[in-house]
Write a protein that holds these residues in place. Structure first.
Motif, PDB file in Angstrom:
ATOM      1  N   LEU A   1       0.796  -1.164  -0.131  1.00 18.63           N
ATOM      2  CA  LEU A   1       0.015   0.057  -0.038  1.00 18.63           C
ATOM      3  C   LEU A   1       1.034   1.113  -0.137  1.00 18.63           C
ATOM      4  CD1 LEU A   1      -2.732   1.562   0.427  1.00 18.63           C
ATOM      5  CD2 LEU A   1      -2.402   1.124   3.011  1.00 18.63           C
ATOM      6  N   TYR A   2       0.551   2.252  -0.883  1.00 18.45           N
ATOM      7  CA  TYR A   2       1.206   3.292  -1.136  1.00 18.45           C
ATOM      8  C   TYR A   2       0.690   4.380   0.074  1.00 18.45           C
ATOM      9  CZ  TYR A   2       3.531   1.397  -5.008  1.00 18.45           C
ATOM     10  OH  TYR A   2       3.944   0.450  -5.791  1.00 18.45           O
ATOM     11  N   LEU A   3       1.339   4.976   0.968  1.00 18.76           N
ATOM     12  CA  LEU A   3       0.805   5.991   1.955  1.00 18.76           C
ATOM     13  C   LEU A   3       1.037   7.204   1.368  1.00 18.76           C
ATOM     14  CD1 LEU A   3       2.024   4.099   5.270  1.00 18.76           C
ATOM     15  CD2 LEU A   3      -0.108   3.970   3.925  1.00 18.76           C
ATOM     16  N   ASN A   4       1.759   7.475   0.599  1.00 17.78           N
ATOM     17  CA  ASN A   4       2.060   8.921  -0.097  1.00 17.78           C
ATOM     18  C   ASN A   4       2.098   8.781  -1.573  1.00 17.78           C
ATOM     19  OD1 ASN A   4       4.518   8.166   0.799  1.00 17.78           O
ATOM     20  ND2 ASN A   4       5.351  10.337   0.228  1.00 17.78           N
ATOM     21  N   GLY A   5       2.215  10.063  -2.191  1.00 14.94           N
ATOM     22  CA  GLY A   5       2.869  10.069  -3.751  1.00 14.94           C
ATOM     23  C   GLY A   5       4.263  10.514  -3.590  1.00 14.94           C
ATOM     24  N   VAL A   6       5.113  10.361  -4.606  1.00 13.99           N
ATOM     25  CA  VAL A   6       6.260  10.793  -4.639  1.00 13.99           C
ATOM     26  C   VAL A   6       6.681  11.741  -5.846  1.00 13.99           C
ATOM     27  CG1 VAL A   6       8.764   9.825  -4.969  1.00 13.99           C
ATOM     28  CG2 VAL A   6       7.252   8.670  -3.494  1.00 13.99           C
ATOM     29  N   GLU A   7       7.346  12.893  -5.734  1.00 13.58           N
ATOM     30  CA  GLU A   7       7.568  13.722  -6.816  1.00 13.58           C
ATOM     31  C   GLU A   7       7.946  13.194  -7.871  1.00 13.58           C
ATOM     32  OE1 GLU A   7       8.632  17.767  -5.660  1.00 13.58           O
ATOM     33  OE2 GLU A   7       8.390  17.092  -3.373  1.00 13.58           O
ATOM     34  N   GLU A   8       9.214  12.215  -7.695  1.00 20.97           N
ATOM     35  CA  GLU A   8       9.920  11.758  -8.826  1.00 20.97           C
ATOM     36  C   GLU A   8      10.486  10.328  -8.328  1.00 20.97           C
ATOM     37  OE1 GLU A   8      13.479  12.937 -11.959  1.00 20.97           O
ATOM     38  OE2 GLU A   8      12.742  14.383 -10.648  1.00 20.97           O
ATOM     39  N   GLY A   9      10.508   9.409  -9.072  1.00 14.84           N
ATOM     40  CA  GLY A   9      11.143   8.137  -8.860  1.00 14.84           C
ATOM     41  C   GLY A   9      10.103   7.270  -7.860  1.00 14.84           C
ATOM     42  N   GLY A  10      10.948   6.100  -7.237  1.00 14.35           N
ATOM     43  CA  GLY A  10      10.272   5.765  -6.149  1.00 14.35           C
ATOM     44  C   GLY A  10       9.172   4.507  -6.451  1.00 14.35           C
ATOM     45  N   GLY A  11       9.334   4.141  -7.725  1.00 12.37           N
ATOM     46  CA  GLY A  11       8.121   3.178  -8.156  1.00 12.37           C
ATOM     47  C   GLY A  11       8.702   1.820  -7.704  1.00 12.37           C
ATOM     48  N   THR A  12       7.811   0.730  -7.875  1.00 10.70           N
ATOM     49  CA  THR A  12       7.979  -0.361  -7.585  1.00 10.70           C
ATOM     50  C   THR A  12       7.938  -1.412  -9.101  1.00 10.70           C
ATOM     51  OG1 THR A  12       6.821  -0.622  -5.534  1.00 10.70           O
ATOM     52  CG2 THR A  12       7.072  -2.479  -6.320  1.00 10.70           C
ATOM     53  N   ALA A  13       9.264  -1.696  -9.080  1.00 11.99           N
ATOM     54  CA  ALA A  13       9.606  -2.592 -10.739  1.00 11.99           C
ATOM     55  C   ALA A  13       9.407  -4.175 -10.442  1.00 11.99           C
ATOM     56  CB  ALA A  13      10.891  -2.117 -10.991  1.00 11.99           C
ATOM     57  N   PHE A  14       8.792  -4.720 -11.550  1.00 10.51           N
ATOM     58  CA  PHE A  14       8.673  -6.020 -11.670  1.00 10.51           C
ATOM     59  C   PHE A  14       9.276  -6.228 -13.049  1.00 10.51           C
ATOM     60  CE2 PHE A  14       5.424  -4.795  -9.037  1.00 10.51           C
ATOM     61  CZ  PHE A  14       5.107  -5.898  -8.257  1.00 10.51           C
ATOM     62  N   PRO A  15      10.596  -6.417 -13.097  1.00  7.33           N
ATOM     63  CA  PRO A  15      11.485  -6.425 -14.362  1.00  7.33           C
ATOM     64  C   PRO A  15      11.040  -7.525 -15.382  1.00  7.33           C
ATOM     65  CG  PRO A  15      13.132  -6.168 -12.294  1.00  7.33           C
ATOM     66  CD  PRO A  15      11.620  -6.632 -11.818  1.00  7.33           C
ATOM     67  N   LEU A  16      10.689  -8.810 -14.532  1.00 12.20           N
ATOM     68  CA  LEU A  16      10.385  -9.866 -15.569  1.00 12.20           C
ATOM     69  C   LEU A  16       8.981  -9.806 -16.418  1.00 12.20           C
ATOM     70  CD1 LEU A  16      11.769 -12.771 -13.631  1.00 12.20           C
ATOM     71  CD2 LEU A  16      12.890 -11.779 -15.623  1.00 12.20           C
ATOM     72  N   LEU A  17       8.294  -8.911 -15.657  1.00 10.04           N
ATOM     73  CA  LEU A  17       6.836  -8.818 -16.364  1.00 10.04           C
ATOM     74  C   LEU A  17       6.786  -7.267 -17.223  1.00 10.04           C
ATOM     75  CD1 LEU A  17       4.581  -9.282 -13.185  1.00 10.04           C
ATOM     76  CD2 LEU A  17       4.985 -10.775 -15.184  1.00 10.04           C
ATOM     77  N   GLY A  18       7.877  -6.622 -17.157  1.00 10.47           N
ATOM     78  CA  GLY A  18       8.044  -5.273 -17.794  1.00 10.47           C
ATOM     79  C   GLY A  18       7.167  -4.167 -17.273  1.00 10.47           C
ATOM     80  N   LEU A  19       7.098  -4.307 -15.884  1.00 10.54           N
ATOM     81  CA  LEU A  19       6.073  -3.219 -15.362  1.00 10.54           C
ATOM     82  C   LEU A  19       6.781  -2.576 -14.123  1.00 10.54           C
ATOM     83  CD1 LEU A  19       2.921  -2.868 -14.833  1.00 10.54           C
ATOM     84  CD2 LEU A  19       2.896  -4.896 -13.275  1.00 10.54           C
ATOM     85  N   THR A  20       6.130  -1.479 -14.133  1.00 13.03           N
ATOM     86  CA  THR A  20       6.780  -0.558 -12.927  1.00 13.03           C
ATOM     87  C   THR A  20       5.507   0.091 -12.299  1.00 13.03           C
ATOM     88  OG1 THR A  20       8.861  -0.222 -13.722  1.00 13.03           O
ATOM     89  CG2 THR A  20       8.139   1.427 -12.240  1.00 13.03           C
ATOM     90  N   VAL A  21       5.344   0.066 -11.216  1.00 14.86           N
ATOM     91  CA  VAL A  21       4.036   0.726 -10.646  1.00 14.86           C
ATOM     92  C   VAL A  21       4.683   2.091  -9.925  1.00 14.86           C
ATOM     93  CG1 VAL A  21       1.933   0.588  -8.919  1.00 14.86           C
ATOM     94  CG2 VAL A  21       2.810  -1.402 -10.306  1.00 14.86           C
ATOM     95  N   GLN A  22       4.088   3.275 -10.139  1.00 14.75           N
ATOM     96  CA  GLN A  22       4.548   4.373  -9.608  1.00 14.75           C
ATOM     97  C   GLN A  22       3.681   4.572  -8.258  1.00 14.75           C
ATOM     98  OE1 GLN A  22       7.166   6.104 -10.431  1.00 14.75           O
ATOM     99  NE2 GLN A  22       7.497   4.997 -12.004  1.00 14.75           N
TER     100      GLN A  22
END
Length: 82
Positions: free
Chosen positions: A4-25
């Motif tokens: 669960l993301y408790l706040n937003g981030v101005e830049e960066g900080g994503g969660t990357a799933f490299p084998l799925l080619g997915l990054t969640v901001q």
């Protein structure tokens, strides 16, 4: 796993799933839910969901984890199957 993301981030900080080619901001109030084991073999890790926290470039990231067990994990611990 639930993250669960408790706040937003101005830049960066994503969660990357490299084998799925997915990054969640990160966005306040959003959550990501993924299985860490295979449906057909719940005792085996699903490597596709390997993930990493990307560095925060600007701001601060706060989040919360919850691990959801579909089986009795305490029994495995008692049998030294950890």
């Amino acid at each position: 796993t639930l993250f669960l993301y408790l706040n937003g981030v101005e830049e960066g900080g994503g969660t990357a799933f490299p084998l799925l080619g997915l990054t969640v901001q990160p966005k306040k109030g959003n959550a990501v839910l993924w299985p860490s084991v295979l449906d057909e073999a719940p005792e085996k890790k699903d490597g596709r969901t390997d993930h990493e926290a990307l560095p925060v470039i600007k701001g601060v990231k706060y989040g919360a984890n919850a691990w959801i067990h579909t089986r009795n994990y305490r029994l495995a611990e008692k049998m030294d199957c950890t």
